[in-house]
Design a protein around this motif. Structure first.
Motif, mmCIF file in Angstrom:
data_model
loop_
_atom_site.group_PDB
_atom_site.id
_atom_site.type_symbol
_atom_site.label_atom_id
_atom_site.label_comp_id
_atom_site.label_asym_id
_atom_site.label_seq_id
_atom_site.Cartn_x
_atom_site.Cartn_y
_atom_site.Cartn_z
ATOM 1 N N ARG A 254 6.418 -7.652 1.615
ATOM 2 C CA ARG A 254 5.870 -8.102 2.892
ATOM 3 C C ARG A 254 4.417 -8.525 2.696
ATOM 4 O O ARG A 254 3.720 -8.024 1.818
ATOM 5 C CB ARG A 254 5.936 -6.970 3.924
ATOM 6 C CG ARG A 254 7.344 -6.554 4.299
ATOM 7 C CD ARG A 254 7.308 -5.468 5.364
ATOM 8 N NE ARG A 254 6.707 -4.239 4.846
ATOM 9 C CZ ARG A 254 6.463 -3.160 5.606
ATOM 10 N NH1 ARG A 254 6.737 -3.193 6.912
ATOM 11 N NH2 ARG A 254 5.942 -2.068 5.080
ATOM 12 N N THR A 255 3.961 -9.461 3.522
ATOM 13 C CA THR A 255 2.567 -9.871 3.428
ATOM 14 C C THR A 255 1.669 -8.723 3.851
ATOM 15 O O THR A 255 2.100 -7.780 4.540
ATOM 16 C CB THR A 255 2.276 -11.084 4.313
ATOM 17 O OG1 THR A 255 2.385 -10.697 5.695
ATOM 18 C CG2 THR A 255 3.227 -12.231 4.015
ATOM 19 N N HIS A 256 0.425 -8.823 3.428
ATOM 20 C CA HIS A 256 -0.591 -7.828 3.775
ATOM 21 C C HIS A 256 -0.637 -7.618 5.293
ATOM 22 O O HIS A 256 -0.584 -6.491 5.786
ATOM 23 C CB HIS A 256 -1.933 -8.333 3.243
ATOM 24 C CG HIS A 256 -3.042 -7.339 3.287
ATOM 25 N ND1 HIS A 256 -4.209 -7.527 2.592
ATOM 26 C CD2 HIS A 256 -3.195 -6.170 3.945
ATOM 27 C CE1 HIS A 256 -5.025 -6.513 2.822
ATOM 28 N NE2 HIS A 256 -4.438 -5.671 3.645
ATOM 29 N N ALA A 257 -0.741 -8.716 6.037
ATOM 30 C CA ALA A 257 -0.835 -8.617 7.495
ATOM 31 C C ALA A 257 0.429 -8.009 8.094
ATOM 32 O O ALA A 257 0.364 -7.220 9.047
ATOM 33 C CB ALA A 257 -1.106 -9.984 8.105
ATOM 34 N N GLU A 258 1.579 -8.360 7.548
ATOM 35 C CA GLU A 258 2.839 -7.800 8.056
ATOM 36 C C GLU A 258 2.865 -6.288 7.881
ATOM 37 O O GLU A 258 3.295 -5.560 8.785
ATOM 38 C CB GLU A 258 4.023 -8.438 7.326
ATOM 39 C CG GLU A 258 4.320 -9.867 7.738
ATOM 40 C CD GLU A 258 5.372 -10.524 6.863
ATOM 41 O OE1 GLU A 258 5.912 -11.562 7.289
ATOM 42 O OE2 GLU A 258 5.655 -10.004 5.754
ATOM 43 N N VAL A 259 2.426 -5.819 6.735
ATOM 44 C CA VAL A 259 2.395 -4.374 6.500
ATOM 45 C C VAL A 259 1.420 -3.704 7.466
ATOM 46 O O VAL A 259 1.723 -2.671 8.071
ATOM 47 C CB VAL A 259 2.020 -4.059 5.042
ATOM 48 C CG1 VAL A 259 1.941 -2.550 4.837
ATOM 49 C CG2 VAL A 259 3.022 -4.671 4.078
ATOM 50 N N ALA A 260 0.221 -4.288 7.619
ATOM 51 C CA ALA A 260 -0.780 -3.693 8.505
ATOM 52 C C ALA A 260 -0.278 -3.608 9.942
ATOM 53 O O ALA A 260 -0.483 -2.597 10.630
ATOM 54 C CB ALA A 260 -2.079 -4.497 8.437
ATOM 55 N N HIS A 261 0.400 -4.642 10.394
ATOM 56 C CA HIS A 261 0.864 -4.663 11.783
ATOM 57 C C HIS A 261 2.173 -3.901 11.980
ATOM 58 O O HIS A 261 2.606 -3.721 13.120
ATOM 59 C CB HIS A 261 0.998 -6.104 12.263
ATOM 60 C CG HIS A 261 -0.323 -6.783 12.486
ATOM 61 N ND1 HIS A 261 -1.137 -6.506 13.562
ATOM 62 C CD2 HIS A 261 -0.997 -7.704 11.737
ATOM 63 C CE1 HIS A 261 -2.239 -7.236 13.488
ATOM 64 N NE2 HIS A 261 -2.177 -7.967 12.396
ATOM 65 N N SER A 262 2.760 -3.440 10.889
ATOM 66 C CA SER A 262 3.966 -2.627 11.015
ATOM 67 C C SER A 262 3.653 -1.161 11.308
ATOM 68 O O SER A 262 4.563 -0.372 11.586
ATOM 69 C CB SER A 262 4.798 -2.715 9.726
ATOM 70 O OG SER A 262 4.188 -1.973 8.666
#
Length: 418
Positions: A7-15
């Protein structure tokens, strides 16, 4: 998870589930680390030193920031400047990390020579038509706030550093931190991700069991507690805490000192920070084992000892300023699992070790606390990389700042990588 399915960095952070810790990927992945350095340590303002690092004209402090490096310089007019630590010829490092004193900045490779204002003064073998004026050192945006040197490597630095400056300059003014010297400094490499270092610093859930030296002077109620089901004794202690806080604040404000809390960590804020004047336990003078001043030579022109702890926190630093000394710490990420924690103890520029202060008494609280925190960050990091790790819930009473930091981190990541 295969590289193709990451997953992209942002996807992980927003998960991240609200009210819970960050996913382990945000602490352990190399690509996440590299983005973090770019966004949070190159595009945001960071603390990179104190004016006491370069007390005299010609003093230089070279600070490495992962692949980047900067030179903090005091020029001949006593101004603090910062430059990229890159020669304009073929890119050699001008200085290795650390401190030195120079008349001019001379590249060790081909001896291109720069003035302290960054201008290229001398080159050999470049011909009479060579234009030195367009080969000055590359400047780094710099803002000095009460002896703290903030830098930003971005071309367009966040303008809201001015809000931090307007808030903190009058709070630091009574201590005159520009008239200090470094009594002691340490570098510790903690075996954990930089975000875990900051999270550990911003909660005191763990303090009572792990920081006996620190809790000699800290009042635990300042850092959150569960008010539910208190015993009669605990209730009386809480009432005494509120009474002491109120009396201290009233006394400080009568002397014109600023006490109110400023919390600036909203998702739309680039330069996040928090400041507060905290009451010190015991005799109320300083963060020492006996809670009395460690240095009889107070900072600035102060005469009153019981001024509490003027605290400043940013996303890469924490500062505690008492009447007699200041403790300034900041972090530099080295790898996903390595973070440099640099700490400086400042005293009045005229304070003499062994006469005005005992070095052990001055430093023992935070030397012990930093070592304890390094161990805590290490076990925390290793646990977040275990396949069994699932982010647990934050305490709504003692870990509220961790939730704010997590929200800010995800928001800034989205804004600065869009």
């Amino acid at each position: 998870m295969s590289a193709a399915n990451l997953r992209t960095h942002a996807e992980v952070a927003h998960s991240r589930q609200p009210g819970h810790g960050m996913p382990g990927e945000l602490f352990g992945r190399q690509d996440v680390f590299e983005t973090d350095v770019d966004v949070f340590f190159h595009r945001h303002w960071i603390l990179a030193g104190v004016t006491a690092d370069v007390p005299q004209a010609g003093d230089v402090s070279a600070v490495d920031l992962e692949r980047a490096s900067i030179l903090i310089v005091r020029d001949d007019d006593e101004n603090i400047r910062a430059y990229r630590n890159v020669c304009r010829h073929r890119g050699a490092r001008l200085k290795e990390a650390g401190k030195s004193t120079v008349g001019l900045l001379v590249c060790p490779y081909h001896q291109w020579t720069y003035d302290l204002d960054g201008s290229l003064k001398h080159t050999a073998h470049m011909g009479i038509d060579f234009d030195r004026s367009c080969r000055s050192l590359m400047p780094v945006k710099t803002r000095v706030v009460g002896g703290h040197i903030f830098v930003c490597l971005a071309d367009h630095a966040p303008a809201d550093i001015e809000f931090l400056a307007q808030t903190m300059i009058p709070r630091f003014a009574p201590y005159d931190l520009t008239r200090t010297r470094i009594a002691y400094e340490t570098d510790i490499v903690e075996n954990g991700n930089w975000k875990l270092v900051i999270e550990n610093n911003r909660e005191c859930y763990h303090c009572g069991a792990t920081h006996p030296e620190l809790t000699a002077s800290f009042l635990p109620e300042d850092f959150g507690f569960c008010p539910q089901g208190l015993s009669d004794e605990s209730q009386r202690a809480l009432e005494a805490y509120h009474a002491r806080n109120a009396a201290s604040i009233a006394s400080w404000e009568r002397d014109g000192l600023i006490c109110g809390t400023v919390e600036r960590l909203a998702p739309d804020v680039a330069t996040g920070f928090r400041t507060q004047r905290l009451v010190i336990a015991g005799d109320g003078e300083s963060q020492t084992m006996d809670t009395r001043v460690a240095s009889r030579k107070l900072l600035g022109d102060l005469s009153r000892r019981d001024l509490g702890d003027m605290h400043l926190w940013t996303h890469n630093s924490w500062t505690h300023v008492m009447s007699d000394h200041a403790v300034v710490s900041y972090i530099i990420p080295l790898a996903p699992d390595k973070t440099l924690v640099r700490t400086k103890w400042l005293v009045h520029e005229d304070a003499v070790e062994g006469v005005d202060y005992d070095l052990n008494a001055l430093t023992e609280v935070w030397v012990a606390t930093n070592a304890q925190d390094a161990q805590l960050v290490s076990i925390n990091y290793r646990g977040t990389q275990d396949p069994a790790y699932r982010p647990g819930p934050f305490s709504p009473f003692t870990e509220t700042y961790l939730e704010l930091f997590s929200q800010w981190y995800a928001a800034r990541l989205g804004m600065d990588t869009a």
